[in-house]
Design a protein around this motif. Sequence first.
Motif, PDB file in Angstrom:
ATOM      1  N   GLU A  46      36.414  24.222 -39.696  1.00  0.00           N
ATOM      2  CA  GLU A  46      35.161  23.638 -40.145  1.00  0.00           C
ATOM      3  C   GLU A  46      35.016  22.190 -39.694  1.00  0.00           C
ATOM      4  O   GLU A  46      35.999  21.469 -39.539  1.00  0.00           O
ATOM      5  N   PHE A  47      33.770  21.801 -39.522  1.00  0.00           N
ATOM      6  CA  PHE A  47      33.437  20.434 -39.118  1.00  0.00           C
ATOM      7  C   PHE A  47      33.764  19.469 -40.247  1.00  0.00           C
ATOM      8  O   PHE A  47      33.503  19.750 -41.417  1.00  0.00           O
ATOM      9  N   VAL A  48      34.330  18.322 -39.875  1.00  0.00           N
ATOM     10  CA  VAL A  48      34.604  17.267 -40.838  1.00  0.00           C
ATOM     11  C   VAL A  48      33.757  16.027 -40.528  1.00  0.00           C
ATOM     12  O   VAL A  48      33.043  15.526 -41.388  1.00  0.00           O
ATOM     13  N   SER A  49      33.851  15.556 -39.284  1.00  0.00           N
ATOM     14  CA  SER A  49      33.162  14.323 -38.941  1.00  0.00           C
ATOM     15  C   SER A  49      33.038  14.217 -37.431  1.00  0.00           C
ATOM     16  O   SER A  49      33.819  14.825 -36.694  1.00  0.00           O
ATOM     17  N   ALA A  50      32.045  13.448 -36.982  1.00  0.00           N
ATOM     18  CA  ALA A  50      31.860  13.230 -35.553  1.00  0.00           C
ATOM     19  C   ALA A  50      31.288  11.847 -35.320  1.00  0.00           C
ATOM     20  O   ALA A  50      30.652  11.257 -36.205  1.00  0.00           O
ATOM     21  N   ILE A  51      31.498  11.360 -34.108  1.00  0.00           N
ATOM     22  CA  ILE A  51      31.008  10.041 -33.734  1.00  0.00           C
ATOM     23  C   ILE A  51      30.516  10.122 -32.302  1.00  0.00           C
ATOM     24  O   ILE A  51      31.164  10.738 -31.454  1.00  0.00           O
ATOM     25  N   ASN A  52      29.363   9.497 -32.028  1.00  0.00           N
ATOM     26  CA  ASN A  52      28.828   9.633 -30.678  1.00  0.00           C
ATOM     27  C   ASN A  52      29.570   8.704 -29.721  1.00  0.00           C
ATOM     28  O   ASN A  52      30.481   7.972 -30.114  1.00  0.00           O
ATOM     29  N   TRP A  53      29.179   8.732 -28.463  1.00  0.00           N
ATOM     30  CA  TRP A  53      29.979   8.104 -27.416  1.00  0.00           C
ATOM     31  C   TRP A  53      30.189   6.611 -27.621  1.00  0.00           C
ATOM     32  O   TRP A  53      31.249   6.086 -27.248  1.00  0.00           O
TER      33      TRP A  53
END
Length: 124
Positions: A46-53
């Motif tokens: 499952e997805f937890v967190s993301a950050i763009n470039w």
Amino acid sequence: QVQLVESGGGLVQAGGSLRLSCAASRLTFSGHAMGWFRQAPGKEREFVSAINWNGVSTYYADSVKGRFTISRDNAKNTVSLQMNSLKPEDTAVYYCAASILPTSGFRVSEYAYWGQGTQVTVSS
């Protein structure tokens, strides 16, 4: 080939903190959004967190919002996940992943490269 190596997992009591780090190599790091996913035994990843470039935009699963903070250092090719107020339900193997795009995604299928995972265990 691209390598993502996670570190920082371990055993912590409920309410404690851990900081996960992921070091990328052989990757044009600043060209990719980065994400953290987790997988508990018997459950889907499952997805937890993301950050763009460029680190300007960040995203969190509702279950971790307000407790986890994602950050990246493009000069060092690293992405981190600061996890506070940990709960037993946060117990899982945590994976770092590099997206196919510079903008963040929530789906496993949007990520091309994966680390080997690091175990996080939160005791009650």
